[in-house]
Design a protein around this motif. Structure first.
Motif, PDB file in Angstrom:
ATOM      1  N   VAL A 197       0.835  -1.204   0.000  1.00  0.00           N
ATOM      2  CA  VAL A 197       0.000   0.000   0.000  1.00  0.00           C
ATOM      3  C   VAL A 197       0.870   1.253   0.000  1.00  0.00           C
ATOM      4  CG1 VAL A 197      -1.622   1.350   1.391  1.00  0.00           C
ATOM      5  CG2 VAL A 197      -2.003  -1.094   1.053  1.00  0.00           C
ATOM      6  N   ALA A 249       0.967   3.998  -3.001  1.00  0.00           N
ATOM      7  CA  ALA A 249       0.650   5.403  -2.750  1.00  0.00           C
ATOM      8  C   ALA A 249       1.761   6.304  -3.282  1.00  0.00           C
ATOM      9  CB  ALA A 249       0.448   5.632  -1.258  1.00  0.00           C
ATOM     10  N   ARG A 250       2.999   5.862  -3.125  1.00  0.00           N
ATOM     11  CA  ARG A 250       4.117   6.664  -3.612  1.00  0.00           C
ATOM     12  C   ARG A 250       4.240   6.610  -5.136  1.00  0.00           C
ATOM     13  NH1 ARG A 250       9.946   5.110  -1.364  1.00  0.00           N
ATOM     14  NH2 ARG A 250       9.610   3.373  -2.817  1.00  0.00           N
ATOM     15  N   TYR A 308       1.719   5.807  -7.470  1.00  0.00           N
ATOM     16  CA  TYR A 308       0.579   6.275  -8.252  1.00  0.00           C
ATOM     17  C   TYR A 308      -0.015   7.589  -7.761  1.00  0.00           C
ATOM     18  CZ  TYR A 308       0.759   1.359  -9.646  1.00  0.00           C
ATOM     19  OH  TYR A 308       1.162   0.137 -10.103  1.00  0.00           O
ATOM     20  N   GLN A 309       0.310   7.979  -6.521  1.00  0.00           N
ATOM     21  CA  GLN A 309      -0.234   9.194  -5.936  1.00  0.00           C
ATOM     22  C   GLN A 309      -1.745   9.300  -6.194  1.00  0.00           C
ATOM     23  OE1 GLN A 309       2.116  12.471  -7.406  1.00  0.00           O
ATOM     24  NE2 GLN A 309       3.966  11.782  -6.350  1.00  0.00           N
ATOM     25  N   PRO A 310      -2.483   8.356  -5.656  1.00  0.00           N
ATOM     26  CA  PRO A 310      -3.922   8.281  -5.988  1.00  0.00           C
ATOM     27  C   PRO A 310      -4.741   9.360  -5.288  1.00  0.00           C
ATOM     28  CG  PRO A 310      -3.360   6.696  -4.310  1.00  0.00           C
ATOM     29  CD  PRO A 310      -2.060   7.316  -4.722  1.00  0.00           C
ATOM     30  N   SER A 311      -5.894   9.626  -5.856  1.00  0.00           N
ATOM     31  CA  SER A 311      -6.849  10.545  -5.230  1.00  0.00           C
ATOM     32  C   SER A 311      -8.250  10.132  -5.679  1.00  0.00           C
ATOM     33  CB  SER A 311      -6.577  11.998  -5.634  1.00  0.00           C
ATOM     34  OG  SER A 311      -6.728  12.171  -7.027  1.00  0.00           O
ATOM     35  N   TRP A 338     -10.094   7.682  -4.785  1.00  0.00           N
ATOM     36  CA  TRP A 338     -10.424   6.248  -4.856  1.00  0.00           C
ATOM     37  C   TRP A 338     -11.501   5.864  -3.842  1.00  0.00           C
ATOM     38  CZ3 TRP A 338      -9.704   2.907  -0.729  1.00  0.00           C
ATOM     39  CH2 TRP A 338      -8.977   3.425   0.349  1.00  0.00           C
ATOM     40  N   PHE A 369      -8.087  -0.026  -3.130  1.00  0.00           N
ATOM     41  CA  PHE A 369      -7.029   0.978  -3.258  1.00  0.00           C
ATOM     42  C   PHE A 369      -6.034   0.593  -4.347  1.00  0.00           C
ATOM     43  CE2 PHE A 369      -2.741   2.396  -2.143  1.00  0.00           C
ATOM     44  CZ  PHE A 369      -2.934   3.776  -2.098  1.00  0.00           C
ATOM     45  N   ALA A 415      -6.059   2.920  -7.443  1.00  0.00           N
ATOM     46  CA  ALA A 415      -4.874   3.770  -7.414  1.00  0.00           C
ATOM     47  C   ALA A 415      -4.082   3.660  -8.700  1.00  0.00           C
ATOM     48  CB  ALA A 415      -3.995   3.400  -6.229  1.00  0.00           C
TER      49      ALA A 415
END
Length: 547
Positions: A198, A202-203, A205-208, A210, A281, A285
């Motif tokens: 995880v 996060a590093r 794909y830098q998701p937002s 989701w 996620f 993501a």
């Protein structure tokens, strides 16, 4: 205490009673785990031991993929609502089932005899074994595809074999001997691996967005998205049957803990909600378009972590497959005993399950495995509905706090067997011939129908428990502490499962396993029960001295 006998002209054979475990039985139990017998109190697992063995099921790509697929289909919020509803329902049902399993010590196969009859119940272990094998196929395929894609070496067929051969040996020792230790040691590694995945995702794909994702077009599902998500999880009601087969090892004094933490809502919070969040996620993501494939999350983990990702995938799938192969082997053993009247060791049943798993992997499994699981799911949902109804109306058991499960004390085919077939086949027909409506509503309709029909059967039909005398339970003071030797296998089991064998002179004692495999015993039992029904007031009792 008195006990009638089948033939007053022939004295009853004296029982060979002891009060310690038979060394031969204990030696076999190290691998057999009382697969075809009631679990005695001396073979129950410690609280942590059973929890760790059962928590093998907390890991599995199936949960991550299912949640991610639902989020892509109906949106994240609706998916999480459906998951929380599943956590509540699964937690509540298994709260009941785990306590009942600990109190009775019965497997799914033995418990089903009371409801479906000694012959009618054979479908229960068969369905459970087949379902466990299909899940082993799914989880094992994830391992094989990840290794094949990463290495580029060997053929996928070889990797299929490697994935099976790396899992099967870990199941030989059973719950008390190995599964608890193996899965307990790897549980922290599983969660650590997922947390690292995880963080890396996060590093990378830098998701937002989701957590609030909504699909551009929601397909016509025949129900609100959150309800559809919950109905999808109903397809995994097989967990209820798994709970019986594992919960029978629980100590009675640990029932409160196991019903909440081990088999209840705490477990399902992690299995469905936490795993589901991670799966959603990872897929969203990465900006996935459309439903993820069965191996998508495994591929994502390997892409993010490299060779360490392979380790996480293997660990994840191997843990859950120990439970799948264990359930498959114990229920295959029970199925073979019922259908062919022969006893095979659980190790042989495990080998058979692994061979079947491999053969299924070699086919175009994805073209039919979901259909097969849906059909089996109808039988599983029907079983759960019937068994819940039975526990509501017979929660105290038939005698001694137990349901009457002994093969010689129940009908060959009980009314419950017809109810099970009718409700399950109706569910399959609805699934196959009513389009979207059937896809969404077949499971809940099967569940409701099984409850309603079984309630009617209880009111309108006679009990499947046979009228017989000469019961070994009446001849001992404590049916859980006294051991009685079986005249056929020469092994001693607790009196709770023992019966008298009217097919042998003097009606000596016979264990549940030998009784289930003897056609001669069944014929003699039916004749004795029929004679009791014809005799007004039953047989005259003859005094029997308690041991």
């Amino acid at each position: 205490m008195t006990s009638p006998r089948p033939d007053a002209s022939v004295p009853l054979a004296p029982l060979d009673v002891s009060f310690t475990d038979d060394p031969k039985v204990v030696k076999e139990a190290a691998n057999e785990d009382y697969s075809t017998h009631i679990v005695p109190l001396t073979w129950r697992s410690g609280r942590l031991s059973l929890t760790m063995a059962w928590y093998a099921l907390v890991s599995g790509m199936f949960y991550l993929v299912t949640a991610a697929t639902l989020a892509v289909t109906v949106g994240t919020v609706d998916t999480l609502i459906g998951i929380l509803l599943a956590v509540a329902v699964f937690g509540a049902v298994n709260y009941v089932f785990s306590r009942y399993a600990a109190r009775t010590g019965l497997t799914v196969a033995l418990l089903s005899q009371r409801v479906f009859g000694s012959i009618g119940s054979v479908l229960a272990p068969l369905v459970l074994a087949a379902t466990a094998i299909y899940y082993a196929v799914f989880e094992g395929s994830v391992i094989a595809h990840a290794l094949h894609a990463y290495t580029g070496a060997l053929t996928i067929e070889v990797w299929y074999a490697i994935s099976i051969l790396s899992n099967v040996p870990m199941v030989i020792g059973g719950v008390r001997r190995w599964l608890d230790k193996f899965n307990g040691a790897l549980l922290p590694l599983y969660w650590t691996g997922l947390i690292i995945v995880v963080v890396l995702a996060a590093r990378e794909y830098q998701p937002s967005g989701w957590l609030t994702h909504t699909p551009d077009v929601v397909p016509d599902l025949g129900a609100p998205g959150w309800l559809y998500a919950f109905f999808v999880y109903m397809g995994v009601f097989v967990f209820m049957m798994y709970t019986i087969d594992f919960g029978r090892f629980g100590k009675r004094e640990d029932a409160a803990f196991h019903s909440v933490v081990t088999f209840g809502p705490v477990f399902y919070f992690f299995v469905y909600f936490v795993n589901g969040l991670i799966g959603i996620f990872l897929v969203l993501a990465a900006g996935a378009v459309g439903a993820p494939t069965e191996t998508a999350i495994g591929d994502t983990i390997v892409a993010l972590m490299g060779v360490w990702g392979l380790g996480v995938v293997w660990l994840t799938q191997s843990r859950i497959n120990t439970a799948n192969y264990y359930v498959a082997s114990t229920n295959l053993e029970a199925t073979v005993a019922r259908l062919f009247h022969i006893r095979i060791p659980r190790v042989v049943a495990l080998a058979l399950a692994s061979v079947v798993t491999y053969l299924i992997m070699l086919t175009d499994v994805l073209s039919y495995v979901l259909t097969a699981l849906a059909w089996q799911g109808a039988f599983v949902v029907g079983w759960v509905g019937i068994m819940l109804t039975h526990l509501v109306f017979h929660h105290t058991g038939d005698r001694d706090g137990l349901p009457e499960f002994r093969p010689g004390r129940v009908m060959s085919f009980a009314p419950g067997a017809l109810v099970w077939l009718l409700s399950s086949l109706t569910g399959i027909l609805v699934l196959e011939f009513t389009g979207t409506f059937g896809t969404t509503w077949s499971s809940p309709l099967t569940f409701v129908l099984s409850i309603g029909l079984y309630w009617l059967a209880l009111r309108l039909t006679r009990s499947p428990v046979l009228t017989r005398g000469a019961d070994p339970r009446d001849e001992v003071d404590d049916i859980w502490e006294a051991r009685i030797r079986c005249h056929r296998c020469d092994h001693s089991y607790i009196a709770a499962e023992m019966d008298r064998d009217p097919s042998a002179e003097g009606s000596p004692a016979i264990c549940a396993d030998c009784a289930s495999r003897s056609g001669e015993f069944r014929r003699a039992v039916r004749a004795e029960a029929a004679a009791a029904d014809r005799t007004p007031g039953g047989r005259e009792p003859e005094p029997v001295t308690r041991v």
